[in-house]
Design an enzyme around this catalytic site. Sequence first.
Site, mmCIF file in Angstrom:
data_model
loop_
_atom_site.group_PDB
_atom_site.id
_atom_site.type_symbol
_atom_site.label_atom_id
_atom_site.label_comp_id
_atom_site.label_asym_id
_atom_site.label_seq_id
_atom_site.Cartn_x
_atom_site.Cartn_y
_atom_site.Cartn_z
ATOM 1 N N LYS A 172 29.215 -11.786 -25.247
ATOM 2 C CA LYS A 172 28.803 -12.962 -25.116
ATOM 3 C C LYS A 172 27.853 -13.273 -24.017
ATOM 4 O O LYS A 172 27.940 -12.456 -22.912
ATOM 5 C CB LYS A 172 29.885 -13.905 -24.666
ATOM 6 C CG LYS A 172 29.580 -15.293 -24.003
ATOM 7 C CD LYS A 172 31.030 -15.995 -23.694
ATOM 8 C CE LYS A 172 30.665 -17.218 -22.722
ATOM 9 N NZ LYS A 172 31.898 -17.863 -22.774
HETATM 10 C C1 R5P Z 1 32.302 -18.177 -17.703
HETATM 11 O O1 R5P Z 1 32.331 -17.017 -17.548
HETATM 12 C C2 R5P Z 1 33.165 -18.828 -18.864
HETATM 13 O O2 R5P Z 1 33.514 -17.416 -19.886
HETATM 14 C C3 R5P Z 1 32.583 -19.651 -19.877
HETATM 15 O O3 R5P Z 1 33.263 -19.768 -20.986
HETATM 16 C C4 R5P Z 1 31.206 -19.722 -20.344
HETATM 17 O O4 R5P Z 1 30.267 -19.679 -19.242
HETATM 18 C C5 R5P Z 1 30.860 -20.453 -21.388
HETATM 19 O O5 R5P Z 1 30.920 -21.720 -21.180
HETATM 20 P P1 R5P Z 1 29.485 -22.608 -20.930
HETATM 21 O O6 R5P Z 1 29.074 -22.899 -22.369
HETATM 22 O O7 R5P Z 1 29.821 -23.926 -20.438
HETATM 23 O O8 R5P Z 1 28.414 -21.828 -20.152
#
Ligand code: R5P
Length: 267
Positions: A172
């Site tokens: 991710k």
């Molecule tokens: C951060 O480390 C978390 O894994 C969140 O899940 C990630 O940032 C994704 O969420 P967002 O779309 O709010 O950035």
Amino acid sequence: MDWGLKNRLSRIIKPETGKTVMLAVDHGYFLGPTTGLEEPGKTIAPLLPYADALMPTRGVLRTSVDASTSVPIVLRVSGGNSILKELSDEEITVTMEDAIRLNVSAVAVSIYVGAEYQKQTIMNLARMINEGERYGIPVLAVTAVGKDMARDARYLALACRIAAELGAHFVKTYYCDDFERVVRTCPVPIVMAGGKKIPELDALKLTYNAIKKGASGVDMGRNIFQAESPVAMIQAVRAVVHEKATPKKAYALYLSLKEAEAKRRKK
Ligand code: R5P
């Protein structure tokens, strides 16, 4: 790749389109009660039917997600930090045995490449990959970014490639200029993190560009649950990810679903 591991991964990244819309709700593990997630159960329940996978922490999964759900769980298993201290100081917080007991389809571990505790976090990832291989559980590497770190293609390609080289099954990361390079140089699927809340149309454009440039989907949190209408937004994101809808078309869908919801509420 082992059959069980492949099977679990295909519950998350849908074979029909080769894409996924993951709903990230793990923010509280270092941010506390994030806007929109103050009462996680209330946020998650109406969105769950539209999520291909849910990414919570163990505590939120146990307390705030209906155990009868068929939506695959990608469990966050790294933490130990908080917004008040060095973010990269993470360790593994959940054993693989407990993740299996919770019937998760994958686990997620952050790595902080270039940060103070880089090695510790990379070794966290390596450890969970070794255990994941033993039990057939895929591992999502989250290329977390420290407060002062650049989010450009050079840095993100470095972080994603390191994760893939160690054996992460999917990664991710954030969207950036020259995102194609990040995707091209990472031999495993990449899902895009949404990042801070931006206007809905812009978030749909971001999603569209990431998919066009090779992302296997999104793992999005704030741009869904902080939207004016979260249920409309997740459906609009799905249209972009799975049906290749243009941002304009997806935004029109968002507005019509939002309006329909408002009408229902008035009745
Ligand atoms: C951060 O480390 C978390 O894994 C969140 O899940 C990630 O940032 C994704 O969420 P967002 O779309 O709010 O950035």
